[in-house]
Design a protein around this motif. Structure first.
Motif, PDB file in Angstrom:
ATOM      1  N   CYS A  95      -2.279   6.559  -0.794  1.00 45.95           N
ATOM      2  CA  CYS A  95      -3.295   6.114  -1.385  1.00 45.95           C
ATOM      3  C   CYS A  95      -4.897   6.118  -0.846  1.00 45.95           C
ATOM      4  O   CYS A  95      -4.766   5.135  -0.030  1.00 45.95           O
ATOM      5  CB  CYS A  95      -2.767   5.157  -2.983  1.00 45.95           C
ATOM      6  SG  CYS A  95      -4.514   3.661  -3.318  1.00 45.95           S
ATOM      7  N   ALA A 116       1.082  -1.169   0.132  1.00 49.46           N
ATOM      8  CA  ALA A 116       0.056   0.121   0.681  1.00 49.46           C
ATOM      9  C   ALA A 116       0.768   1.301   0.036  1.00 49.46           C
ATOM     10  O   ALA A 116       1.585   1.388   0.986  1.00 49.46           O
ATOM     11  CB  ALA A 116      -0.803  -0.477   1.365  1.00 49.46           C
ATOM     12  N   CYS A 117       0.439   1.716  -0.764  1.00 54.44           N
ATOM     13  CA  CYS A 117       1.472   3.225  -1.108  1.00 54.44           C
ATOM     14  C   CYS A 117       0.649   4.313   0.012  1.00 54.44           C
ATOM     15  O   CYS A 117      -0.186   4.321   0.321  1.00 54.44           O
ATOM     16  CB  CYS A 117       1.390   3.937  -2.091  1.00 54.44           C
ATOM     17  SG  CYS A 117       2.109   2.947  -3.880  1.00 54.44           S
ATOM     18  N   GLY A 129      -5.740   0.376  -7.496  1.00 52.66           N
ATOM     19  CA  GLY A 129      -4.860  -0.656  -8.177  1.00 52.66           C
ATOM     20  C   GLY A 129      -3.406  -1.490  -8.566  1.00 52.66           C
ATOM     21  O   GLY A 129      -3.580  -0.284  -9.275  1.00 52.66           O
TER      22      GLY A 129
END
Ligand SMILES: Nc1nc2c(ncn2[C@@H]2O[C@H](COP(=O)(O)OP(=O)(O)OP(=O)(O)O)[C@@H](O)[C@H]2O)c(=O)[nH]1
Ligand code: SF4
Ligand SMILES: [Mg+2]
Lengths: 596, 397
Positions: B41, B37-38, B83
Motif C-alpha cells: 500500500c 501497514a499493508c 487509510g
C-alpha cells in the motif's frame, strides 16, 4: 630565420609524443607550473577522456642554446591511423621530426608509416628512444631496429623519458644542431600555407599557417588564393598555449590570423595566403585530398535541424579537413548528409564533436566503405551508400577496395592473427622476422572487413602486442549483396547494408536479434526481417504489447498518470515512423552494437 | 488519495468555486490512519492512532474553512476513504456526518460510502453505521487465502473476511462493494476463482478487482527489488484480468470500469465522478479536490495538516489544467469506462479539430483493441489491457 626551428613529433600511437612534449614545454618554460598538466597539448575534452591525441597541436617555444635564443615551433601529432592526415599536414610545416620509439615496444606499424611520410617531405629525422625509465625497456634491441629502419648512426639515437625528463636537453640540442633552419625570403611577396583552422564563436575563423616567404603584418590586406577573396588581417600572432598577438609574423615562422571570416566555406586547409596588393606568383602546392574510407549517413534527430547540421559540419570541417559530406535523403530519416571518414574512430569522434561542440543531436546510419559498381551498359558507379547500388538486373559486377595490411607482432600470436585475417577474407602475402622476437605479416584483405571490429579483435587476441597499418591497393571484384531490413514488410532504407554474401546470413540474423531488443513493443506484433532482394534470410518476431494499464485511477492518480504518459509521448516524438512501426533512434545504431 | 508529494506546498488560494450546479459535487473524506501497514500500500496513512481525535477536529475545520466551495452545490456522494475509516469511533463518525448534514445540501438519494476492514466489522459497528446513514460499505477483503493475507500484512484472515461480508448483508446493507486483488505472486488463478465463487454466494452489488502493482517505497517493492519475490508476469496477469472479466460478466456484473464491476444500477456514484471528470471536494491529509479545471491536493502529512488548519490555513498543491491536459485526462478516463468515447461529446467539449485528430489516430488501431460504433468507440476486453498505451496514443501534446 637562422634562429627558427620547425619540427613535429611523430610516432606510433601511445609511444609518448604528448608526454615528451610536456617536458619540452616545461624545460623551455613555455607553460608555467600552474598551467602544466599531463599531456597539456591534448586540450579537447575528448582527447583527455580517451587519453589519445586527435588533433595536431602547434606551439611556439623559446630556448637559449650556447648563448643564442632560438624560436622552436613544435607540432604534436596523433598516432592513431585514422588521424594520419593530421600528421601529413603537420609535416608540411616543418623541416624536422622527432621520431619517437617506445623502448619497451620497439618499432610498430605507425612508426614506419609516419617515418615514410616525413621522409617524403625530406624532413630531418631525429630518432628518440622513449620511455627509457621503464624496467622493461630494451634499448639495445630497439636501437638495432631503428638503425635497420633509418640507416642512421647508432650514436644519433637519443635515449629519453617523457616521465623523468631524461634526454630532454639532448633533444633540444639536437633540434637546433641537426634540423636546418627554414629557407625562404622575408622580403619576397607573402606566401603562407594554411595547415589548419578552427571556428571560434566570438572571433570567427582562425587560420593557422606556416610562412614560406614574406611577412604578414597586422592590418595587411590579405588574399586567400583558392577562393580569391580578400580580408583585413585584424590580428596576427604566434601560437603559445594561448594565441599571442604580434605585429608581424615572418618567413619561416608558424602563426595564426584572425580576419573576421565567418563563413566556414571561405577557408580551406592547404590554401595559400598572400597580399592582395602584391601577390606571390603561384600558390604553394597544397595537400592531397584525403580519400575517406568509411561512409555513413548523419541525420539530425529533429528534422528541422538540417540546416543547422550543415552549418555545424562546415565549421567542424575547418578543424577536421579529412571530413567530407554531401546531402542525402532517407525515407526513414529525412534529410541528412552522407559523410566520409578515415575510419571508425574518426566517425565516432566526428559524431561526438557534433554533439559536444555544436549541440547537435544526430543519428548515424550503418557505415560502409566505398564500392564501384559496373552496369551492363558499362557505366561505372561509385557506391557510397546502399541506395546507390544499381538495380540487380542492371548490375554487371561490383568491386570492393582491398588494402595491404601490415601487422607487426610477436611470434606466439602468428597463429591467432592468421586465423583472424583469414576469417576476414584476408590473403597472406608475406611473413618475415624483423628480429627473432618480432614478425611482420603482410595481408591483402577487403577494407570492409577491417572497418568494424578488426582492430579491437586484433588487440585482444594479441594482448596488445600487435600493431597494424594499412593502405588501399586496388579494387577487386566481389560477391557483394545489399541486405535490407524490413519491419512488417516495409523496408527501412537507413538500415540497409552492403555486405559480402558469405557474411550476409550471420549479419542479418544478428541485426534482427538486436532490433528485437531495441524496438518498443506495439499494439500489433512486428515482423523483423533481413532480406537480400526478395529473399528473406532471417526473421524475428516482436510480440505485441500485452498489458499497459493502471489498476487504480482516482483523484490524484489521474494527473500523475497523465503526466507520465505525456512524458512518454513526448519521447516518442523522437521516434521515426516506418510504415506502421515506430522506430527509436537507438535502433538505427543497432549495427554498431552488434558485438555488445 | 494516495502518494506523498515532495513538491512545494503552499496555502490554498481562496476563491469562488467553478462547480457547475447541475453536475453537483462529491465529497471525499480521507481518514489517514491504519493499525498496520499493508505491504503493497502506498496510500497516505499513519499508524500513530493517538492523533485520531485531533485529526477529526481538523477535518471539521477544513470542512468549515472551505464552506464556500460546497455551499449551494447539490451533493451526490460522500465517501469515507483511507487509510481505514472503520477505525473511527461511532462518535467521531457521527460528528463528521452531523457536520456534513449541517453544511451540505445532499440530494435525497445521496450515496454515503464507508470503507471498512473486515476486522472492524461486528454487529455493533454495523448497527451504528446503519443508524448514522451509511448506505454503502466497501469491504477490503483482498483475498480469502489466509497465507496471502498474512504475506500482505492484512489484519484479518480469509474466513474473517467472508464472515464480515455475511454480517454486513445480515445487518441490512444492500449495497456492498468487495475489494479483491489479483496478480499476486504465488496465487494461482484457480485459487482466485474459488475465492470469487465464495464471494459471489453473497451477491455483493459491486466488486473492485485490482491488479497488484508494485508502488515505490512499499515493502512489496523492496522485496521485488532485492529479488526476494518475482511479480506475476504480464501475460499471466493479463490472463487473470480477462478471466475475471468473463466470469463476472457472466455472473451478471457489468465490467463498467477497468477495475470495477457492478450489478445493474449499482455502479459507484462517487467513483464514477473521477472517471467523468466531475467535481469532487476532498477533505483530509493527501485528499485531492477537483473542480473541473483546477486540482488541489492537501498536504500528505497529518501533523502539518492539523497545525496549519489550527491557524486557519489549508496547505495544498494546486494544478490548473491546461486545455490539452483536460483533453488528455478526458481521454485517459473515458477509455477506462465501458461506454467508451463519444465523438459527439468530444466535439462538444473540445471542438471539431480535436475530434478529427483523435478520430484519425484511433482509426489506425487494430480492431482487436477497440469496438467501433456510429458515434465513437470503446475498448474491447483485450483493448482494456492496453488502456494507458491507447489513451497516450490519442493524447495531444
Ligand atoms: N613510464 C613512462 N610512461 C610514459 C612515457 N611517456 C608516455 N608515457 C605514458 O604512455 C601513455 C601514452 O602517452 P602519450 O604521451 O599520451 O602518448 P602519445 O604518443 O601522445 O599518444 P597518441 O597521441 O594518442 O598517439 C601515457 O599513459 C603516458 O603516461 C615515459 O617516458 N615513461
Ligand atoms: S488498510 Fe488500506 S490504507 Fe491501510 S495500509 Fe492497508 S491497504 Fe493501505
Ligand atoms: Mg598524443
Amino acid at each position: 630565420m637562422d634562429h627558427i626551428r620547425n619540427f613535429c613529433i611523430i610516432a606510433h600511437i601511445d609511444h609518448g609524443k604528448s608526454t615528451l612534449a610536456d617536458r619540452l614545454l616545461q624545460v623551455t618554460k613555455t607553460v608555467t607550473e600552474r598551467e602544466m598538466q599531463d599531456q597539456v597539448l591534448d586540450d579537447m575534452d575528448l582527447e583527455r577522456e580517451r587519453g589519445i591525441t586527435i588533433k595536431s597541436k602547434a606551439i611556439q617555444m623559446e630556448y637559449t642554446y650556447k648563448g643564442q635564443t632560438y624560436i622552436l615551433n613544435l607540432i604534436d601529432t596523433p598516432g592513431h591511423v585514422d588521424f594520419s592526415y593530421e600528421v601529413s599536414r603537420s609535416i608540411a610545416a616543418c623541416e624536422g621530426a622527432l621520431l619517437l620509439v617506445d623502448a619497451t615496444q620497439g618499432i610498430q606499424a605507425q612508426t614506419i608509416s609516419n617515418l615514410y611520410l616525413a621522409l617524403e617531405h625530406d624532413l630531418e629525422i631525429i630518432p628518440v628512444l622513449n620511455k627509457m625509465d621503464l624496467p622493461s625497456a630494451m634499448p639495445e634491441e630497439v636501437k638495432d631496429q631503428i638503425v635497420d629502419l633509418i640507416g642512421c648512426p647508432r650514436s644519433s639515437i637519443i635515449p629519453a623519458s617523457g616521465k623523468t625528463g631524461q634526454g630532454v636537453e639532448d633533444i633540444l640540442a639536437a633540434i637546433i644542431e641537426r634540423i636546418p633552419p627554414p629557407q625562404g625570403d622575408p622580403d619576397a611577396p607573402l606566401q603562407a600555407l594554411v595547415f589548419d583552422s578552427v571556428y571560434n564563436s566570438f572571433r570567427g575563423i582562425i587560420a593557422y599557417y606556416r610562412i614560406l616567404n614574406g611577412r604578414l603584418r597586422k592590418g595587411d590586406k590579405v588574399l586567400f588564393m583558392s577562393t580569391g577573396k580578400d580580408y583585413v588581417a585584424d590580428e596576427v600572432g604566434t601560437l603559445k598555449l594561448q594565441l599571442q598577438p604580434k605585429d608581424e609574423v615572418s618567413a619561416g615562422d608558424v602563426g595564426y590570423i584572425v580576419s573576421g571570416i565567418k563563413n566556414a566555406r571561405e577557408v580551406r586547409v592547404g590554401d595559400t595566403i598572400t597580399h592582395a596588393e602584391k601577390p606571390c606568383d603561384a600558390p604553394i602546392k597544397g595537400f592531397e585530398n584525403v580519400k575517406p574510407m568509411v561512409f555513413a549517413g548523419i541525420y539530425p534527430v529533429d528534422t528541422d535541424d538540417f540546416e543547422e547540421l550543415r552549418a555545424s559540419l562546415e565549421k567542424l570541417q575547418l578543424n577536421d579537413a579529412s571530413l567530407t559530406f554531401e546531402p542525402e535523403t532517407s525515407a526513414a530519416l529525412g534529410f541528412g548528409f552522407r559523410c566520409g571518414f578515415l575510419g571508425m574512430l574518426h566517425m565516432e569522434i566526428v559524431q561526438e564533436r557534433l554533439e559536444r561542440e555544436f549541440n547537435m543531436n544526430v543519428i548515424t546510419t550503418v557505415p560502409n566503405v566505398s564500392y564501384i559498381a559496373y552496369t551492363r551498359k558499362g557505366e561505372k558507379i561509385t557506391v557510397n551508400t546502399p541506395s546507390d547500388m544499381p538495380d540487380p538486373t542492371q548490375l554487371d559486377h561490383i568491386e570492393e577496395p582491398f588494402i595491404k595490411a601490415q601487422i607487426i607482432t610477436k611470434p606466439e600470436y602468428i597463429g591467432p592473427i592468421m586465423s583472424l585475417c583469414m576469417d576476414k577474407r584476408g590473403i597472406i602475402k608475406n611473413q618475415s622476422y624483423l628480429t627473432t622476437d618480432r614478425v611482420e605479416l603482410i595481408f591483402e584483405m577487403p577494407l570492409a572487413e577491417i572497418v568494424f571490429d578488426f582492430y579491437d579483435k586484433l588487440k585482444s587476441i594479441s594482448r596488445g602486442y600487435a600493431s597494424f597499418d594499412y593502405h588501399i591497393i586496388d579494387y577487386r571484384e566481389s560477391d557483394l549483396v545489399k541486405l535490407d531490413i524490413l519491419l512488417n514488410g516495409d523496408q527501412v532504407d537507413a538500415l540497409s547494408a552492403l555486405i559480402h554474401r558469405s557474411r550476409a546470413y550471420h549479419f542479418g540474423r544478428r541485426m534482427c536479434e538486436k532490433l528485437k531488443e531495441l524496438l518498443p513493443r506495439q499494439q500489433f506484433q512486428i515482423a523483423i526481417q533481413a532480406a537480400i532482394g526478395s529473399k528473406v534470410i532471417a526473421r524475428e518476431t516482436l510480440s505485441a504489447l500485452r498489458k499497459d494499464v493502471t489498476a487504480k485511477c482516482y483523484g490524484g492518480d489521474i494527473s500523475r498518470k497523465r503526466k507520465l504518459l505525456e512524458r512518454q509521448k513526448e519521447g516518442k516524438k523522437r521516434m521515426r515512423q516506418i510504415g506502421t512501426v515506430e522506430v527509436p533512434q537507438q535502433a538505427f545504431l543497432a549495427v554498431l552494437k552488434l558485438n555488445q | 488519495m494516495h502518494g506523498i508529494p515532495h513538491k512545494i506546498i503552499h496555502p490554498a488560494a481562496t476563491g469562488k468555486p467553478l462547480f457547475l450546479p447541475k453536475v453537483g459535487l462529491g465529497v471525499y473524506i480521507h481518514i489517514p490512519f491504519c493499525k498496520r501497514a499493508c505491504h503493497y500500500c502506498d496510500f497516505y496513512f499513519s499508524t500513530q492512532l493517538r492523533y485520531k481525535k485531533e485529526l477529526v477536529q481538523a477535518l471539521a475545520r477544513e470542512a468549515r474553512l472551505r464552506q464556500e466551495e460546497w455551499a449551494g452545490a447539490e451533493i451526490h456522494s460522500l465517501y469515507f476513504g483511507g487509510g481505514t475509516p472503520s477505525l473511527l469511533e461511532p462518535s467521531e463518525l457521527a460528528d463528521l456526518l452531523d457536520l456534513f448534514h449541517r453544511l451540505a445540501n445532499p440530494v435525497p438519494e445521496v450515496e454515503i460510502t464507508l470503507e471498512v476492514n473486515p476486522e472492524d466489522v461486528n454487529s455493533k459497528n454495523l448497527a451504528t453505521w446503519k443508524k448514522l446513514g451509511i448506505n454503502r460499505l466497501s469491504l477490503g477483503l483482498q483475498s480469502l487465502q489466509t497465507r496471502i493475507l498474512q504475506w500482505m500484512n492484512r489484519g484479518h484472515s480469509g474466513p474473517q473476511g467472508l464472515e464480515a461480508l455475511k454480517k454486513a448483508g445480515e445487518a441490512g446493507f444492500d449495497n456492498i462493494n468487495v475489494d479483491i486483488i489479483f496478480a499476486i505472486p504465488g496465487l494461482e488463478l484457480s485459487c482466485i476463482l474459488n475465492d470469487l465463487r465464495e464471494i459471489l454466494k453473497f451477491q455483493p452489488t459491486h466488486i473492485s478487482c485490482y491488479e497488484l502493482t508494485c508502488e515505490p517505497r512499499t515493502a512489496y517493492a523492496h522485496e521485488v527489488k532485492t529479488g526476494k519475490i518475482f511479480p506475476v508476469e504480464e501475460a499471466a496477469s493479463g490472463e487473470q484480468f480477462l478471466t475475471l472479466s468473463e466470469i463476472l460478466e457472466s455472473a451478471g456484473y457489468n465490467h463498467y470500469e477497468i477495475s470495477n464491476y457492478a450489478r445493474p444500477g449499482f455502479e459507484a456514484i462517487h467513483n464514477r465522478r473521477y472517471w467523468e471528470g466531475l467535481p469532487v471536494l476532498g477533505l483530509g491529509p493527501s485528499a485531492v479536490s477537483f473542480d473541473g479545471r483546477m486540482r488541489t491536493q492537501n498536504v500528505a502529512h497529518n501533523i502539518r495538516y492539523m497545525t496549519s488548519l489550527q491557524k486557519g490555513v489549508r496547505l495544498c498543491e494546486t494544478e490548473i489544467l491546461t486545455p490539452s491536459a483536460l483533453l488528455n485526462e478526458y481521454l485517459l478516463t473515458r477509455l477506462r469506462l465501458q461506454e467508451g468515447l463519444s465523438f459527439t461529446a468530444l466535439r462538444q467539449r473540445f471542438g471539431p479539430d480535436a475530434e478529427q485528430r483523435i478520430r484519425s489516430r484511433a482509426a489506425k488501431w487494430s480492431p482487436q483493441v477497440a469496438e467501433w460504433r456510429s458515434d465513437g468507440f470503446r475498448l474491447t476486453r483485450q483493448g482494456r489491457l492496453l488502456a494507458d498505451h491507447l489513451a497516450a496514443d490519442l493524447f495531444e501534446i
